[in-house]
Scaffold this active site. Structure first.
Site, PDB file in Angstrom:
ATOM      1  N   TYR A  48      45.704   7.697   7.060  1.00 10.35           N
ATOM      2  CA  TYR A  48      46.914   8.535   7.009  1.00 10.35           C
ATOM      3  C   TYR A  48      47.760   8.241   5.774  1.00 10.35           C
ATOM      4  CZ  TYR A  48      45.943   9.568  11.974  1.00 10.35           C
ATOM      5  OH  TYR A  48      45.368   9.949  13.157  1.00 10.35           O
ATOM      6  N   HIS A 104      37.852   4.781  13.695  1.00 17.90           N
ATOM      7  CA  HIS A 104      38.440   6.131  13.670  1.00 17.90           C
ATOM      8  C   HIS A 104      37.443   7.218  14.100  1.00 17.90           C
ATOM      9  CE1 HIS A 104      41.863   8.481  11.507  1.00 17.90           C
ATOM     10  NE2 HIS A 104      41.439   9.137  12.568  1.00 17.90           N
TER      11      HIS A 104
HETATM   12  N1  LIG Z   1      41.927   9.852  16.244  1.00 16.50           N
HETATM   13  C1  LIG Z   1      41.888  10.983  15.573  1.00 16.50           C
HETATM   14  O1  LIG Z   1      40.846  11.377  15.014  1.00 16.50           O
HETATM   15  C2  LIG Z   1      43.115  11.840  15.515  1.00 16.50           C
HETATM   16  C3  LIG Z   1      43.012  13.175  15.114  1.00 16.50           C
HETATM   17  C4  LIG Z   1      44.168  13.951  15.083  1.00 16.50           C
HETATM   18  C5  LIG Z   1      45.386  13.394  15.438  1.00 16.50           C
HETATM   19  N2  LIG Z   1      45.481  12.075  15.805  1.00 16.50           N
HETATM   20  C6  LIG Z   1      46.791  11.454  16.184  1.00 16.50           C
HETATM   21  O2  LIG Z   1      47.429  12.298  17.140  1.00 16.50           O
HETATM   22  C7  LIG Z   1      48.723  12.657  16.680  1.00 16.50           C
HETATM   23  C8  LIG Z   1      49.159  14.000  17.236  1.00 16.50           C
HETATM   24  O3  LIG Z   1      48.264  15.023  16.908  1.00 16.50           O
HETATM   25  P1  LIG Z   1      48.613  16.216  15.895  1.00 16.50           P
HETATM   26  O4  LIG Z   1      49.540  15.700  14.844  1.00 16.50           O
HETATM   27  O5  LIG Z   1      47.317  16.775  15.462  1.00 16.50           O
HETATM   28  O6  LIG Z   1      49.260  17.364  16.749  1.00 16.50           O
HETATM   29  P2  LIG Z   1      50.233  17.585  18.021  1.00 16.50           P
HETATM   30  O7  LIG Z   1      50.932  16.354  18.407  1.00 16.50           O
HETATM   31  O8  LIG Z   1      49.402  18.289  19.011  1.00 16.50           O
HETATM   32  O9  LIG Z   1      51.266  18.646  17.433  1.00 16.50           O
HETATM   33  C9  LIG Z   1      52.194  18.320  16.443  1.00 16.50           C
HETATM   34  C10 LIG Z   1      53.033  19.547  16.139  1.00 16.50           C
HETATM   35  O10 LIG Z   1      53.753  19.921  17.314  1.00 16.50           O
HETATM   36  C11 LIG Z   1      55.122  20.015  17.022  1.00 16.50           C
HETATM   37  N3  LIG Z   1      55.865  19.545  18.203  1.00 16.50           N
HETATM   38  C12 LIG Z   1      56.071  18.269  18.599  1.00 16.50           C
HETATM   39  N4  LIG Z   1      56.804  18.223  19.721  1.00 16.50           N
HETATM   40  C13 LIG Z   1      57.079  19.522  20.046  1.00 16.50           C
HETATM   41  C14 LIG Z   1      57.816  20.114  21.085  1.00 16.50           C
HETATM   42  N5  LIG Z   1      58.410  19.380  22.030  1.00 16.50           N
HETATM   43  N6  LIG Z   1      57.898  21.475  21.106  1.00 16.50           N
HETATM   44  C15 LIG Z   1      57.310  22.239  20.138  1.00 16.50           C
HETATM   45  N7  LIG Z   1      56.589  21.707  19.125  1.00 16.50           N
HETATM   46  C16 LIG Z   1      56.478  20.366  19.077  1.00 16.50           C
HETATM   47  C17 LIG Z   1      55.367  19.164  15.798  1.00 16.50           C
HETATM   48  O11 LIG Z   1      56.490  19.673  15.091  1.00 16.50           O
HETATM   49  P3  LIG Z   1      57.542  18.793  14.217  1.00 16.50           P
HETATM   50  O12 LIG Z   1      56.755  17.738  13.476  1.00 16.50           O
HETATM   51  O13 LIG Z   1      58.165  19.815  13.350  1.00 16.50           O
HETATM   52  O14 LIG Z   1      58.556  18.165  15.130  1.00 16.50           O
HETATM   53  C18 LIG Z   1      54.064  19.349  15.046  1.00 16.50           C
HETATM   54  O15 LIG Z   1      54.081  20.540  14.288  1.00 16.50           O
HETATM   55  C19 LIG Z   1      48.557  12.613  15.160  1.00 16.50           C
HETATM   56  O16 LIG Z   1      49.800  12.631  14.476  1.00 16.50           O
HETATM   57  C20 LIG Z   1      47.764  11.342  15.004  1.00 16.50           C
HETATM   58  O17 LIG Z   1      48.608  10.211  15.126  1.00 16.50           O
HETATM   59  C21 LIG Z   1      44.351  11.293  15.869  1.00 16.50           C
END
Ligand SMILES: NC(=O)c1ccc[n+]([C@@H]2O[C@H](COP(=O)([O-])OP(=O)(O)OC[C@H]3O[C@@H](n4cnc5c(N)ncnc54)[C@H](OP(=O)(O)O)[C@@H]3O)[C@@H](O)[C@H]2O)c1
Length: 257
Positions: A48, A104
Site C-alpha cells: 500500500y 498478501h
Molecule cells: N487482502 C487484500 O487483498 C485486500 C484487497 C482489497 C482491500 N483490502 C483491505 O480492505 C480495505 C477495505 O476495502 P476497500 O478499500 O476495497 O473497499 P470498501 O471498504 O468496501 O469501500 C471503501 C469505500 O466506501 C466508502 N465508505 C466507507 N464507509 C462508508 C459509509 N458508511 N457509507 C458510504 N460509503 C462508505 C469509502 O469512502 P470514503 O473513503 O470517502 O470515506 C470508500 O470509497 C482496504 O482499504 C484494505 O485495507 C485487502
C-alpha cells in the site's frame, strides 16, 4: 469494541480501518480521527506504500491498545524475502512488533514452507504475534495449515473479500470450521452499495445506513470487517454497528444477495 479470539495469540477487534489508497497526510489525519472515535485496528500492507505515514500517525497512540495487520507481497515469498519485508514494515511503522502478518496473495512460484519459515523466525523473535494468509483458497489454505501445524505456528486468519455481492460463503465456512478466523475486505463493495433497494429498508428499521447493515451482517457471520473510510461521516458510521442486531430473516436475505 467486540473482538474475535484468535487461535494464535490474543484477539482481533471486529472492525478495523482499511487503508488501501490512503496516503500521506490523509492517512495520518484519518487514523488520528479513527482512534478518537474508538477504532483500535488498522489494516495495511507493504504494497500500500503507506506504512511510513501510518508509523508517523501511530507514534503518539498507545501501541498496546492498537491491533496492526500488515502483509508481505507475493514477490517476497522466500525465507529471506519474508524476513526482509517484515523488517522493513516494522521500521516504517516505527514499531517493534505487528499483531498480525499475512501473506498478501499466494504466488504460483512460492515455496510456502520456506516462506513460512521466514514468518516463524519473525514470530519466534517476537516481531510478529500472529501469522495469517490472504486470498487463499482451500488448497493453499490446507497446505499452510499442515505446514503451520508441523512448525507450531497456526494459520490464524484468512483475509478474503466479503460483501453482499460476493459473500464467499463456502470459503468463509471452510475457514471457520478449521478455526481460521475470517477477515472480510472490501466489505462495502468499494462503496458502491449505498442506496441498495433490498438493504436500505432493513437499515431504516434500525435507523442505520446500508453500510452499517452490511458491516453488522459481516460481524453476525463471525467475520471481522475492515471498511476503508476517510470522511468523518463514514468513519463514524462504520464503527457504530454494535447497538443493533439483525434478525435471522434479515441475515438470510443478506446472505442470499
Ligand atoms: N487482502 C487484500 O487483498 C485486500 C484487497 C482489497 C482491500 N483490502 C483491505 O480492505 C480495505 C477495505 O476495502 P476497500 O478499500 O476495497 O473497499 P470498501 O471498504 O468496501 O469501500 C471503501 C469505500 O466506501 C466508502 N465508505 C466507507 N464507509 C462508508 C459509509 N458508511 N457509507 C458510504 N460509503 C462508505 C469509502 O469512502 P470514503 O473513503 O470517502 O470515506 C470508500 O470509497 C482496504 O482499504 C484494505 O485495507 C485487502
Amino acid at each position: 469494541m467486540q473482538s474475535l479470539e484468535l487461535r494464535g495469540d490474543g484477539k482481533i477487534p471486529m472492525v478495523g480501518l482499511g487503508t488501501y489508497g490512503v496516503l500521506g497526510e490523509q492517512v495520518g489525519k484519518t487514523i488520528k480521527r479513527a482512534w478518537e472515535l474508538g477504532y483500535r485496528h488498522v489494516d495495511t500492507a507493504r504494497n500500500y506504500g503507506n506504512e511510513r505515514d501510518i508509523g508517523r500517525a501511530i507514534k503518539d497512540l498507545n501501541r498496546e491498545e492498537l491491533f496492526i495487520t500488515s502483509k508481505v507481497p507475493p514477490s517476497s515469498l522466500t525465507r529471506q524475502g519474508v524476513i526482509n519485508s517484515i523488517n522493513q514494515s516494522l521500521e516504517d511503522l516505527g514499531t517493534d512488533y505487528v499483531d498480525l502478518f499475512l501473506i498478501h496473495w499466494p504466488s504460483e512460484n512460492m515455496d510456502l514452507e520456506m516462506a513460512m519459515e521466514g514468518f516463524k523466525k519473525m514470530r519466534d523473535e517476537g516481531k510478529i504475534i500472529n501469522f495469517g494468509v490472504s486470498n487463499f483458497g482451500t488448497i493453499d489454505l490446507d497446505m499452510a495449515i499442515d505446514i503451520g501445524e508441523e512448525m507450531g505456528m497456526p494459520v490464524t486468519v484468512n483475509q478474503i473479500q466479503i460483501n453482499p455481492r460476493n459473500n464467499n460463503e463456502n470459503l468463509r465456512k471452510y475457514c471457520q470450521n478449521k478455526g481460521v478466523a475470517v477477515v472480510g475486505y472490501s466489505p462495502l463493495g468499494g462503496g458502491e452499495m449505498t442506496g441498495n433497494p433490498v438493504i436500505e429498508p432493513i437499515g431504516e428499521k434500525y435507523g442505520k445506513s446500508v453500510s452499517q447493515v452490511i458491516i453488522r451482517w459481516l460481524i453476525q457471520n463471525g467475520v471481522v470487517a475492515i471498511p476503508k473510510a476517510t470522511s468523518e461521516q463514514h468513519l463514524r458510521e462504520d464503527i457504530e454497528v454494535f447497538d443493533f442486531e439483525l434478525s435471522q430473516d434479515e441475515m438470510r436475505i443478506l446472505n442470499k444477495l
